[in-house]
Design an enzyme around this catalytic site. Structure first.
Site, short mmCIF file in Angstrom:
data_model
loop_
_atom_site.label_atom_id
_atom_site.label_comp_id
_atom_site.label_asym_id
_atom_site.label_seq_id
_atom_site.Cartn_x
_atom_site.Cartn_y
_atom_site.Cartn_z
N GLU A 210 -2.43 -7.08 7.30
CA GLU A 210 -1.09 -7.07 7.86
C GLU A 210 -1.04 -8.01 9.06
O GLU A 210 -2.08 -8.40 9.63
CB GLU A 210 -0.71 -5.64 8.28
CG GLU A 210 0.68 -5.47 8.90
CD GLU A 210 1.82 -5.88 7.98
OE1 GLU A 210 1.86 -7.08 7.62
OE2 GLU A 210 2.65 -5.03 7.63
N HIS B 124 0.82 -1.22 0.00
CA HIS B 124 0.00 0.00 0.00
C HIS B 124 0.86 1.27 0.00
O HIS B 124 2.05 1.25 0.33
CB HIS B 124 -0.92 0.01 1.23
CG HIS B 124 -0.16 0.00 2.53
ND1 HIS B 124 0.42 1.13 3.08
CD2 HIS B 124 0.12 -1.01 3.38
CE1 HIS B 124 1.02 0.82 4.21
NE2 HIS B 124 0.86 -0.48 4.42
#
Length: 206
Positions: free
Chosen positions: A82, A9
């Site tokens: 994550e 990201h």
């Protein structure tokens, strides 16, 4: 030849503040949005068929910017989140060193041995992410897949698909909106590209 594209990201609010994010939901910064636009422009020339992303905002925002450019819908999934860092999430790097010196030392030097109450291990992250990708690949033969995810998660995916032990996890780094590509060849899987950020080169002059 089927390919797996992996994009981290763009810069998030807590990346900028140097805070541990884990599965806390933080937004992209203005810089992160611009980085996402640049990787989107980079990917126009690739033959991507399907886009998946982590369901956390920083990754999903990045993926949606890419998807809009490529005219592809993004499918979010918890499997690409994550690593969960438990009580570390929200701490600055300085606070982490002060309050969790022993665990932090293990994470920095032997991340494959990292285990803490309320947190995931790298093995758990790798298992959930790769199980999902295996399912996607099986359902979409000969399709090229893009997954927009997070640093730790992407590293475990790369190591897993090329058969490298997780003890080498800390020998790799991934920058915001870096592009990595794995090719699934007849005889083996190959890292075609790793942590490529050529699309961000102009940032040096902005």
């Amino acid at each position: 030849m089927q390919k797996l594209y992996l994009v981290r990201h763009g810069e998030s609010e807590w990346n900028n503040l140097k805070r541990i994010q884990g599965q806390k939901d933080t937004f992209l910064t203005f810089k992160g949005e611009k980085q996402a636009e640049k990787i989107a422009n980079r990917l126009v020339s690739e033959e991507i068929d399907i886009i998946y992303s982590s369901d956390l905002k920083r990754a999903n925002e990045t993926a949606n910017i890419i998807g809009e450019k490529l005219n592809l819908q993004v499918t979010p999934s918890e499997a690409f989140r994550e690593i969960k860092f438990g009580s570390w999430e929200g701490l600055s790097t300085e606070e982490l060193t002060e309050k969790n010196s022993e665990e932090h030392f293990i994470w920095l030097n032997q991340p494959h041995n990292f285990k803490m109450d309320g947190a995931e291990t790298l093995y758990e992250v790798q298992k959930r992410a790769m199980n999902k990708i295996d399912s996607i690949l099986k359902s979409n033969p000969n399709k090229n897949i893009l997954v927009v995810s997070h640093g730790a998660t992407i590293k475990t995916i790369i190591l897993g698909y090329v058969g490298i032990d997780l003890k080498y996890y800390n020998r790799m780094t991934l920058n915001n909106t870096s592009l990595s590509i794995i090719e699934f060849r007849d005889r083996n899987n190959v890292i075609k590209l790793l942590n490529d950020t050529c699309h961000l080169e102009e940032d040096k002059y902005e």
